[in-house]
Design an enzyme around this catalytic site. Structure first.
Site, short mmCIF file in Angstrom:
data_model
loop_
_atom_site.label_atom_id
_atom_site.label_comp_id
_atom_site.label_asym_id
_atom_site.label_seq_id
_atom_site.Cartn_x
_atom_site.Cartn_y
_atom_site.Cartn_z
N GLY A 15 0.86 -1.19 0.00
CA GLY A 15 0.00 0.00 0.00
C GLY A 15 0.89 1.24 0.00
O GLY A 15 2.09 1.18 -0.33
N LYS A 36 0.00 -9.61 -0.52
CA LYS A 36 -1.13 -10.54 -0.57
C LYS A 36 -1.99 -10.13 -1.76
O LYS A 36 -2.28 -8.95 -1.93
CB LYS A 36 -1.90 -10.35 0.74
N TYR A 45 -5.45 1.97 -2.19
CA TYR A 45 -6.00 2.11 -3.54
C TYR A 45 -7.39 2.75 -3.51
O TYR A 45 -7.79 3.43 -4.46
CB TYR A 45 -6.07 0.73 -4.22
N ALA A 47 -8.58 4.92 -1.28
CA ALA A 47 -8.68 6.24 -0.63
C ALA A 47 -9.34 7.22 -1.59
O ALA A 47 -9.00 7.29 -2.77
CB ALA A 47 -7.30 6.73 -0.21
N GLY A 50 -8.32 12.29 0.16
CA GLY A 50 -7.01 12.82 -0.21
C GLY A 50 -6.01 12.81 0.93
O GLY A 50 -6.09 11.98 1.85
N GLU A 126 -12.60 18.43 4.93
CA GLU A 126 -13.19 17.26 5.59
C GLU A 126 -13.36 17.55 7.07
O GLU A 126 -12.86 18.56 7.58
CB GLU A 126 -12.31 16.02 5.36
N HIS A 243 -16.52 4.89 9.51
CA HIS A 243 -16.79 5.98 8.58
C HIS A 243 -18.30 6.16 8.52
O HIS A 243 -19.04 5.19 8.39
CB HIS A 243 -16.24 5.66 7.19
N ARG A 312 -15.48 12.73 12.81
CA ARG A 312 -16.11 11.53 12.30
C ARG A 312 -16.79 10.68 13.37
O ARG A 312 -17.83 10.07 13.14
CB ARG A 312 -14.99 10.71 11.65
N HIS A 373 -13.80 1.40 9.44
CA HIS A 373 -13.01 2.07 8.41
C HIS A 373 -11.52 2.11 8.70
O HIS A 373 -10.70 1.96 7.80
CB HIS A 373 -13.55 3.50 8.30
N ARG A 408 -8.72 9.37 14.55
CA ARG A 408 -7.93 9.91 13.44
C ARG A 408 -8.69 11.00 12.71
O ARG A 408 -9.86 10.83 12.36
CB ARG A 408 -7.63 8.78 12.44
P1 FAD Z 1 -2.85 -0.78 2.80
O1 FAD Z 1 -2.96 0.24 1.76
O2 FAD Z 1 -4.09 -1.42 3.30
O3 FAD Z 1 -1.87 -1.89 2.26
C1 FAD Z 1 -1.65 -3.08 2.96
C2 FAD Z 1 -0.83 -4.00 2.07
O4 FAD Z 1 -0.39 -5.11 2.83
C3 FAD Z 1 -1.60 -4.55 0.90
O5 FAD Z 1 -0.73 -4.57 -0.21
C4 FAD Z 1 -1.93 -5.97 1.35
O6 FAD Z 1 -2.12 -6.85 0.27
C5 FAD Z 1 -0.69 -6.30 2.12
N1 FAD Z 1 -0.83 -7.35 3.13
C6 FAD Z 1 -1.66 -7.40 4.18
N2 FAD Z 1 -1.43 -8.52 4.89
C7 FAD Z 1 -0.43 -9.19 4.27
C8 FAD Z 1 0.25 -10.40 4.50
N3 FAD Z 1 -0.05 -11.21 5.53
N4 FAD Z 1 1.22 -10.78 3.63
C9 FAD Z 1 1.52 -10.01 2.56
N5 FAD Z 1 0.93 -8.85 2.29
C10 FAD Z 1 -0.04 -8.44 3.15
N6 FAD Z 1 -6.87 7.87 4.30
C11 FAD Z 1 -6.52 9.13 3.95
O7 FAD Z 1 -5.56 9.68 4.48
N7 FAD Z 1 -7.23 9.79 2.99
C12 FAD Z 1 -8.29 9.23 2.36
O8 FAD Z 1 -8.89 9.85 1.51
C13 FAD Z 1 -8.68 7.93 2.73
N8 FAD Z 1 -9.75 7.33 2.14
C14 FAD Z 1 -10.02 6.03 2.43
C15 FAD Z 1 -11.04 5.39 1.74
C16 FAD Z 1 -11.28 4.04 1.96
C17 FAD Z 1 -12.39 3.34 1.22
C18 FAD Z 1 -10.50 3.33 2.89
C19 FAD Z 1 -10.73 1.87 3.15
C20 FAD Z 1 -9.50 3.97 3.61
C21 FAD Z 1 -9.25 5.32 3.38
N9 FAD Z 1 -8.24 5.99 4.05
C22 FAD Z 1 -7.91 7.26 3.71
C23 FAD Z 1 -7.36 5.27 4.96
C24 FAD Z 1 -6.07 4.93 4.21
O9 FAD Z 1 -6.39 4.59 2.89
C25 FAD Z 1 -5.32 3.80 4.85
O10 FAD Z 1 -5.17 3.99 6.21
C26 FAD Z 1 -3.94 3.68 4.24
O11 FAD Z 1 -4.05 3.65 2.86
C27 FAD Z 1 -3.25 2.46 4.74
O12 FAD Z 1 -2.11 2.25 3.97
P2 FAD Z 1 -1.15 1.05 4.30
O13 FAD Z 1 -0.08 1.07 3.29
O14 FAD Z 1 -0.80 1.08 5.74
O15 FAD Z 1 -2.07 -0.24 4.11
C1 SIN Z 2 -12.99 9.90 2.87
O1 SIN Z 2 -12.67 10.25 1.74
O2 SIN Z 2 -14.07 10.18 3.40
C2 SIN Z 2 -12.03 9.09 3.66
C3 SIN Z 2 -10.99 9.97 4.19
C4 SIN Z 2 -10.21 9.27 5.27
O3 SIN Z 2 -10.59 8.19 5.70
O4 SIN Z 2 -9.20 9.84 5.68
#
Ligand code: FAD
Ligand code: SIN
Length: 557
Positions: A15, A36, A45, A47, A50, A126, A243, A312, A373, A408
């Site tokens: 991610g 994974k 992906y 998000a 922003g 937001e 959320h 939120r 969320h 958060r």
């Molecule tokens: P992720 O992006 O979840 O990536 C985790 C990775 O780890 C993935 O590649 C997964 O396949 C891999 N993985 C997991 N377990 C394993 C394993 N056992 N072995 C191998 N690989 C593994 N935040 C914001 O700041 N702004 C936004 O606008 C926003 N919008 C959001 C909208 C949605 C719908 C959601 C769900 C979340 C949103 N958030 C937003 C929150 C934010 O997207 C996440 O907190 C952030 O992207 C997390 O990033 P990360 O890299 O920690 O984890």
């Molecule tokens: C959203 O776009 O409402 C999600 C933003 C966030 O979780 O930070």
């Protein structure tokens, strides 16, 4: 006997957090990134809103810090908050240099000043933010970032990306240093052994512990559970963010309606003819408190002076209260009073998706419900992203850095991924020369276990776990409900443990094992906090107790 695969740095998860570390380290080191499923994935992906960065005309670092601390219910760590907020601009410039295209502003009112390095970016608003502060790529910011960073990562010669691999557990040496991981290769179904000088967990959060979630399937808390089993300290796992506005539709997959909709004027309404209008909307321009053609009264004005732009936790609890009070399956989100062209231009992804389901954002109020969320707690790290287990880092949603406290603030998590991704990469680069690459590690032994023959049991246990978490450890909690949750999770944990010790590992089994583990830690944490603060609301302890203004830390067993 399986051979150990060596790499300088092993990153688990691709991610925003994992890619951020990988792109910075792979210029000078051999890095292996395992993921994974396939790329680009993770919550990143999806998000929408922003990244929060204080680049607006009247905005300031001080204001962004103050808002974050205010929303976080006194538990945010000031040093972490300052580090993230102060580094926001550097991260934004880095993303733009990587090629991420952010939405430009058509007017001066909602733009970053034109003389700044970042140009004339459109800033959206937001909940909890005092200013327009959220830099975005329309309403699909995560997809824009992930596609761009993934494409760049795939071009790096020293970065090996391996998809369809699931980390099972971490490996420590006799001195207690983390030296590698067991990884299930989904194609061969073999468990491979990786050794590295540094290991980074970037596995995201655990919101799939709940029946209803905005998150993709991968959010099963794997990193938190693996870290805990390896001896990491964890904190603040009672703070699960819901959320407020997840689309409610029988034919839809999980789909978020971004908070930026409310930032641009959307209001929350009861369905038509439900409840009566109370309170006043004086001074709060968007929409009307009266029934409109399709939706009923606005209700957020009765809960918070900032109405739909309250933090939120307040919005989610208010929706929950209205749904319970009136026996509703959903409430409505209504932006139909804004010009159709504005809606289509700012929210093209959401507009198109809703239209496929027969809902026209420019005309119809959209049915929404709260859903799990974001996991505010996680593996405790220092300001370098290092855990208490030597050699092991945690970056992104898997970590508890102190940024989010009890709640958060919107769009602070992508910021955290990039700021801590940079910090961890720098620390690893500075210290890696002191570490010797481990030799052969103990191979995975599955000679005593059988093929999993009861996959349906896993499915039933998943459902039971998620329902128990939703019903007893949800938006509103009581001591009695938490006891129920603890009891059910203990039974499930025994069953899953028994099944795990007899069966060959599969992705479903690993995820269930991890979710049960993290759910147990969440409930334990919640039981320790006998007050209401931020996302943790206990109806038998409705007040905030200043004596409990500290993190909930669980020490490894
Ligand atoms: P992720 O992006 O979840 O990536 C985790 C990775 O780890 C993935 O590649 C997964 O396949 C891999 N993985 C997991 N377990 C394993 C394993 N056992 N072995 C191998 N690989 C593994 N935040 C914001 O700041 N702004 C936004 O606008 C926003 N919008 C959001 C909208 C949605 C719908 C959601 C769900 C979340 C949103 N958030 C937003 C929150 C934010 O997207 C996440 O907190 C952030 O992207 C997390 O990033 P990360 O890299 O920690 O984890
Ligand atoms: C959203 O776009 O409402 C999600 C933003 C966030 O979780 O930070």
């Amino acid at each position: 006997m399986s051979e150990t695969l060596h790499t300088d740095v092993l990153i688990i998860g691709a991610g925003a957090a994992g890619l951020s570390v990988a792109l910075r380290l792979a210029e000078q080191h051999d890095v292996t990134l395992i993921v994974k499923g396939s790329l680009p994935g993770g919550a990143s992906y999806w998000a929408q809103g922003g990244i929060s960065v204080a680049v607006g005309e009247d905005d300031s670092i001080a204001s962004h810090i103050a808002d974050t601390m205010q929303v976080g219910g006194v538990l945010c760590h000031p040093d972490t908050v300052r580090m993230c907020v102060e580094n926001g601009r550097e991260q934004l410039e880095w993303l733009m240099a990587q090629g991420v295209k952010f939405t430009q502003s058509g007017s001066t009112e909602d733009a970053a000043p034109a003389d700044s390095n970042v140009g004339n970016l459109h800033l959206t608003r937001e909940g909890g933010h005092s200013f327009r502060r959220v830099v975005h790529s329309d309403d699909a910011t995560g997809a824009a970032i992930q596609k761009c960073l993934t494409a760049n990562a795939l071009k790096m010669p020293r970065l090996k990306i391996l998809g369809h691999r699931i980390a099972v557990d971490l490996i420590k040496d006799q001195q207690g240093r983390c030296v590698g991981a067991y990884i299930l290769n989904e194609s061969t179904r073999q468990v491979e052994v990786f050794a590295a000088k540094a290991i980074v967990l970037a596995t995201g959060g655990a919101s799939r512990a709940y029946l209803y979630s905005t998150n993709p399937d991968v959010a099963s808390g794997d990193g938190i559970a693996m870290g805990w089993r390896a001896g990491c300290r964890v904190a603040n796992l009672e703070f699960n963010q819901f959320h407020p506005t997840c689309l409610y539709h029988p034919n839809s997959r999980t789909f978020l309606l971004t908070e930026a909709l409310r930032g641009e004027g959307a209001v929350l309404r009861l369905p038509k003819n439900v409840g009566v209008t109370v309170g006043s909307n004086a001074g709060l321009n968007p929409g009307s408190s009266n029934d409109n053609a399709l939706g009923g009264s606005r209700f957020m004005l009765n809960y918070h002076p900032l109405a739909e732009l309250a933090p939120r936790d307040v919005v989610a609890r208010s929706i929950d209260a209205e749904m319970k009070k009136h026996g509703l399956e959903h409430v409505l989100l209504d932006i139909s009073h804004r010009e159709p062209e504005f809606i289509k231009a700012h929210f093209p992804t959401i507009y198109a998706y809703c239209l496929e389901l027969g809902l026209d954002l420019t005309k119809d109020p959209i049915p929404v419900v709260p859903a799990a969320h974001y996991t505010c707690g996680g593996l405790i790290t220092d300001l370098h992203g290092a855990t208490n287990v030597p050699g092991l880092y945690a970056v992104g949603e898997v970590a508890c850095t102190g940024l989010h406290g009890a709640n958060r603030m919107a769009s602070n998590s992508l910021l955290e991924c990039f700021v801590f991704g940079t910090a961890a990469a720098r620390h690893i680069a500075q210290t890696i020369h002191q570490v010797t690459l481990p030799g052969q590690l103990k191979p995975w032994d599955d000679s005593q276990v059988m093929e999993s023959d009861e996959a349906v049991v896993i499915l039933h246990n998943w459902e039971e776990l998620r329902r128990a978490m939703w019903n007893y450890m949800g938006i509103v909690r009581t001591s009695k409900r938490l006891e129920r949750a603890a009891h059910r999770i203990a039974l499930l944990k025994n069953e899953v443990h028994d099944y795990y010790s007899r069966s060959k590992v599969t992705r479903d089994l690993l995820e269930l094992r991890n979710l049960v583990q993290v759910a147990e830690l969440m409930v334990r944490s919640a039981q320790l906090r006998k007050e209401s603060r931020g996302l943790h609301f206990m109806s038998d302890y409705p007040d905030t107790d200043p004596a409990q203004a500290h993190d909930t830390v669980l020490e490894p067993e």
